[in-house]
Enzyme design. Structure first.
Site: not given
Length: 291
Positions: A97, A95, A122, A68, A132, A167, A53, A197, A219, A124
């Site tokens: 974003d 990732d 993913h 982040d 983050c 996500r 990942y 998440e 995660n 989000e």
């Protein structure tokens, strides 16, 4: 002359790894530990993991020395994703974003990550720029807008083996029910997997898995989610497990200790954490495979 065991190892090294899509059609959880560079990806592959990942949090730290908070752009992320994919045979999950903007940006994000050799991303549901998922003050777009992002991502990909992970970061700011509702919406929009998440207990995990009509990824974040093992996550029903920033946290600890050792002793040798030899390091990098 090579022994039978060495011949078997060589044959396994030459055989292509399963794609992530192929692996997910088989039973069992896929553990894809996170790292922030291609060296870490190679070490994970050599340790026997089936996937790796690529952490956006760790990349922001390693590339910028910054938190982040949406400072990295798509080209920087895709470039590092390409480096990961070139360094290992196992699938790379990345990732991506928020898709770096609106629906048009999502189209380009999917095209570029897929061309880079990454096998899953993913997307989000935070506003852009994002934070983050473990940080306070998260702001989210509507689930309808993010479902549209998932739909356009699925429609854009060239191969069904390039997986889209929907996500949601809704659990902390908006609660479990909203997080599950968003997961359901993203599954209905065509997401191959769903990632919620910051689920806070096994009971929350069971509710999410029962309610969402798609495989779930988890995660596991140090100090922010329950400290369960891979076998426990598998028993609960998760299909993919990542420890996204654990390696970067371990690296930070090691570097602080190493810096203090040099400062105190005036030497880089004999650090308390130890070190591999140059020969071991070159073996990790596969020096014998180069001309």
């Amino acid at each position: 002359m090579a022994t039978p065991a060495e011949k078997q190892d060589a044959a396994q090294d030459a055989a292509p790894a399963l794609t992530l899509a192929q692996r997910l059609r088989r039973p069992g959880i896929v553990v894809a530990p996170g790292c922030h560079d291609a060296l870490g990806a190679r070490i994970y592959e050599q340790a026997g993991f089936e996937a790796v990942y690529m952490t956006g949090n760790g990349l922001s730290a390693s590339l910028l020395g910054a938190p982040d908070i949406g400072l990295l752009g798509m080209n920087e992320m895709v470039g590092r994703g390409r480096a990961f994919a070139n360094a290992v045979k196992v699938p790379v999950i990345a990732d991506a974003d928020t898709g770096y903007g609106n629906l048009n940006n999502v189209v380009r994000t999917v095209q570029d990550y897929e061309a880079a050799g990454v096998q899953a991303i993913h997307l989000e549901d935070q506003v852009t720029p994002k934070k983050c998922g473990a940080m306070k003050g998260l702001a989210l777009i509507s689930k309808e807008e993010h479902a549209d992002k998932i739909r356009i991502a699925v429609a854009t990909r060239k191969s069904r083996d390039f997986l889209i992970i929907g996500r949601s970061d809704a659990r902390i700011p908006l609660g479990l029910d909203e997080a599950i509702a968003r997961g359901q919406a993203y599954a209905a929009a065509g997401a191959d997997l769903v990632l919620l998440e910051m689920l806070q207990s096994e009971d929350e995990m069971r509710k999410a898995i029962a309610a969402i009509d798609a495989p779930l990824m988890f995660n596991a974040v140090d100090g922010k989610t329950p400290p369960l093992t891979a076998s426990r996550f598998e028993a609960l029903g998760f299909r993919v497990l990542s420890f996204p920033i654990s390696a970067t946290l371990a690296y930070t600890h090691m570097m602080r200790s190493f810096a203090q050792h040099i400062r105190a002793t005036g030497s880089a040798f004999g650090a308390p954490a130890g070190a591999v030899t140059i020969a071991e390091y070159e073996a990790v990098l596969g020096i014998d495979g180069y001309l």
